[in-house]
Design a protein around this motif. Structure first.
Motif, short mmCIF file in Angstrom:
data_model
loop_
_atom_site.label_atom_id
_atom_site.label_comp_id
_atom_site.label_asym_id
_atom_site.label_seq_id
_atom_site.Cartn_x
_atom_site.Cartn_y
_atom_site.Cartn_z
N ARG A 1 -4.89 6.82 -2.32
CA ARG A 1 -4.54 5.54 -1.70
C ARG A 1 -4.50 4.46 -2.77
O ARG A 1 -5.42 4.36 -3.60
N SER B 1 -0.07 5.71 0.49
CA SER B 1 -0.97 6.87 0.52
C SER B 1 -0.11 8.10 0.26
O SER B 1 0.95 8.26 0.86
N ASN C 1 0.82 -1.21 0.00
CA ASN C 1 0.00 0.00 0.00
C ASN C 1 0.85 1.26 0.00
O ASN C 1 1.99 1.24 0.47
#
Length: 152
Positions: free
Chosen positions: A103, A31, A29
């Motif tokens: 995101r 962001s 991930n």
């Protein structure tokens, strides 16, 4: 945690680096944040058209690849945006002054360099986190970019 400058992670230069900074990252991930300013690329004076969200997502994916490369001690490499599926924006414009959080989550990674990411853009201006856009983005990062382009 402190993350590298976005310009170290994204293989773009000058005003084509559209994101401001990475706010969180791990193996799957990332962001990133972008504030819509009058000086922002693609700003028409009132904001940035929502279709630019696809590029925000793609640059967040590039930043993720760059982050992982630096974690391994490798150089940041160029990748290619192959497509965006089901891009939906709940607004036509990211308004001037908006603070957006982009995101991305990797959902598929092939050994051949193909990958897919679930992406979303949220409004962090008033700390509401309202979802403004989402899509599945498919990318390709060849081992050797120059060789890949020459073969094309």
């Amino acid at each position: 945690m402190t993350y590298p400058d976005i310009r170290e992670l994204v293989p773009h230069s000058g005003p084509m680096v559209l994101l401001d900074r990475v706010v969180a990252a791990d193996e799957e991930n990332l962001s990133a944040e972008v504030t819509i300013r009058a000086s922002s690329m693609f700003c028409d004076g009132t904001g940035v058209a929502a279709w630019v969200g696809v590029e925000y997502m793609a640059q967040a994916i590039a930043a993720h690849a760059g982050y992982l490369a630096l974690q391994r001690g490798d150089a940041v490499k160029v990748g290619f945006l192959l497509g965006a599926r089901r891009y939906h924006a709940s607004t036509a414009l990211f308004a001037l002054g908006s603070v957006l959080v982009v995101r991305i989550t990797r959902v598929l990674q092939g050994e051949n360099g193909l990958a897919a990411f679930e992406c979303s853009i949220h409004d962090n201006s008033q700390n509401t986190g309202a979802s403004l856009a989402h899509a599945t983005i498919t990318v390709f990062q060849p081992d050797n970019v120059a060789e890949f382009i020459q073969e094309m």
